[in-house]
Design an enzyme around this catalytic site. Structure first.
Site, PDB file in Angstrom:
ATOM      1  N   CYS A  40       4.321   1.315  -0.941  1.00  0.00           N
ATOM      2  CA  CYS A  40       5.531   0.694  -1.433  1.00  0.00           C
ATOM      3  C   CYS A  40       5.733   1.611  -2.798  1.00  0.00           C
ATOM      4  O   CYS A  40       4.779   1.524  -3.772  1.00  0.00           O
ATOM      5  CB  CYS A  40       5.742  -0.906  -1.741  1.00  0.00           C
ATOM      6  SG  CYS A  40       7.397  -1.359  -2.500  1.00  0.00           S
ATOM      7  N   SER A  68       0.775  -1.222  -0.108  1.00  0.00           N
ATOM      8  CA  SER A  68       0.022   0.023   0.019  1.00  0.00           C
ATOM      9  C   SER A  68       0.795   1.383  -0.031  1.00  0.00           C
ATOM     10  O   SER A  68       0.419   2.347  -0.465  1.00  0.00           O
ATOM     11  CB  SER A  68      -0.866   0.052   1.114  1.00  0.00           C
ATOM     12  OG  SER A  68       0.033   0.001   2.224  1.00  0.00           O
TER      13      SER A  68
END
Length: 385
Positions: A347, A345
């Site tokens: 990255c 979420s």
């Protein structure tokens, strides 16, 4: 009049019907197999989880018959196949203990000193269900106004009083609500003026088991039982309220000695070898090499080093998204693989490095290869609630 019975079909008709049945059943299969979706070498499509949905089938079992037991590494099994992330906002000892109690495992992050990370691991390994190993202790010089504020913030009313206000120092006494309820001059009254002194505190010696501690609390009708060393230093606390609400954890992830299992993250720098030494000494069960791009010379070197220095240590490598990447790390001796690149979420690997892979395609392809080599995989990221 009765209707005459229908004559049985001729043998030739029965044979023809049986021959037609496979073709008819095949017509009912209107979905696609995983092999059909991911195994087409001519396809250039990468699939995320949101691109796919499982078709329902015929159910012949109940929910109670479903087993979720999975392998974290070659030698570590989980009853609940969930692993907490080695992020500094996610996993330290509290999260790792909770994960292990419920059948998963936590990975202590490495964004701290070597000594601090080793202590986090030791807290998990020393945890005993029902014992509070890090109770809030207070100084004898705290006044009651400060104590009232601490009570409001913590949500409970009784505290051990130690020489320096820290766990592990000499226990001086215990203070509870009944000791302070009727004190008026709260700003000028110190804890050591109203607390129950050590000589009058019921304690248990280090090494006591939970049933015995529970019985001491029941017999004395007290709310809290400090656990102390022979020298009087507090090492734990048992609270009656915690015992009363203490649940059994039949799925807990434990080692052969009955201690909770825990993993810890390291990087690939030369200094991380000292970190590994400290973590192994602390009793860590597995090391996770934390890197967004796992197929590197640096990771291969540290994996080979760990397996040569600590042959029984379970090592998880990654992250990888292709079969070739998986092969390189498996050849180095990893006991598990993390799969995923740029799909978490928060990255940004795919945006920053312009490389990665859709997670469903990555998991399928890596898992199929790793399974043939006897290596479990962790699907890292891509799942939303």
């Amino acid at each position: 009049p009765r209707t005459p019975a229908k004559p049985p079909p001729a043998p030739a008709a029965v044979a023809a019907e049986a021959a037609d049945r496979p073709a008819a059943d095949a017509d009912l299969d209107d979905g696609h197999s995983a092999e059909g979706i991911f195994g087409d070498q001519g396809s250039h499509t990468g699939y995320t989880y949101d691109d796919l949905i499982l078709l329902p089938g015929h159910i012949t079992f109940g929910v109670q018959d479903v087993g979720l037991a999975s392998m974290f590494t070659r030698k570590i099994a989980l009853q609940t196949p969930i692993v907490s992330s080695p992020m500094d906002t996610v996993t330290e000892h509290r999260m790792a203990i909770a994960m292990a109690l419920h059948g998963g495992i936590g990975v202590i992050h490495s964004n701290m000193s070597i000594e601090a990370q080793a202590k986090e691991v030791m807290k998990v390994k020393k945890y005993k269900s029902g014992f509070i190993l890090d109770p809030i202790c207070i100084k004898p010089t705290m006044n009651l106004v400060e104590l009232d504020d601490l009570r409001r913030r913590c949500g409970f009313t009784g505290f051990p009083v130690t020489e320096d206000g820290h766990m592990g120092s000499r226990l001086l006494g215990l203070i509870t609500r009944r000791d302070t309820d009727f004190v008026d001059e709260r700003g000028s009254t110190m804890v050591n003026m109203v607390m129950k002194k050590f000589a009058h505190v019921t304690v248990a010696e280090e090494g006591v088991d939970l049933p015995t501690a529970n019985q001491i609390l029941a017999d004395s009708k007290l709310g809290k039982l400090p656990i102390v060393t022979k020298g009087g230093r507090i090492v734990a606390l048992v609270a009656r309220t915690d015992i009363m609400k203490q649940a059994e954890f039949p799925l807990a992830t434990k080692d052969a000695n009955g201690s909770l299992r825990v993993a810890a993250a390291v990087g690939t720098r030369p200094g991380d070898r000292d970190r590994v030494h400290a973590l192994v000494a602390a009793g860590v069960d597995a090391i996770v090499v934390d890197s967004s791009q796992g197929d590197s010379t640096f990771q291969q070197e540290i994996i080979r080093w760990m397996k040569s220095q600590f042959p029984d240590l379970q090592v998880v490598g990654g992250n990888v998204v292709t079969r070739r990447q998986a092969k390189h790390l498996i050849d180095c001796g990893v006991d598990g693989l993390r799969v995923g690149m740029g799909i978490g979420s928060i990255c940004t690997t795919q945006e920053v490095c312009a490389c990665g892979r859709a997670q469903a395609s990555a998991v399928y392809n890596v898992a199929k290869y790793a399974r043939a080599r006897g290596i479990p995989v962790l699907a890292d990221g891509g799942i939303s609630s």
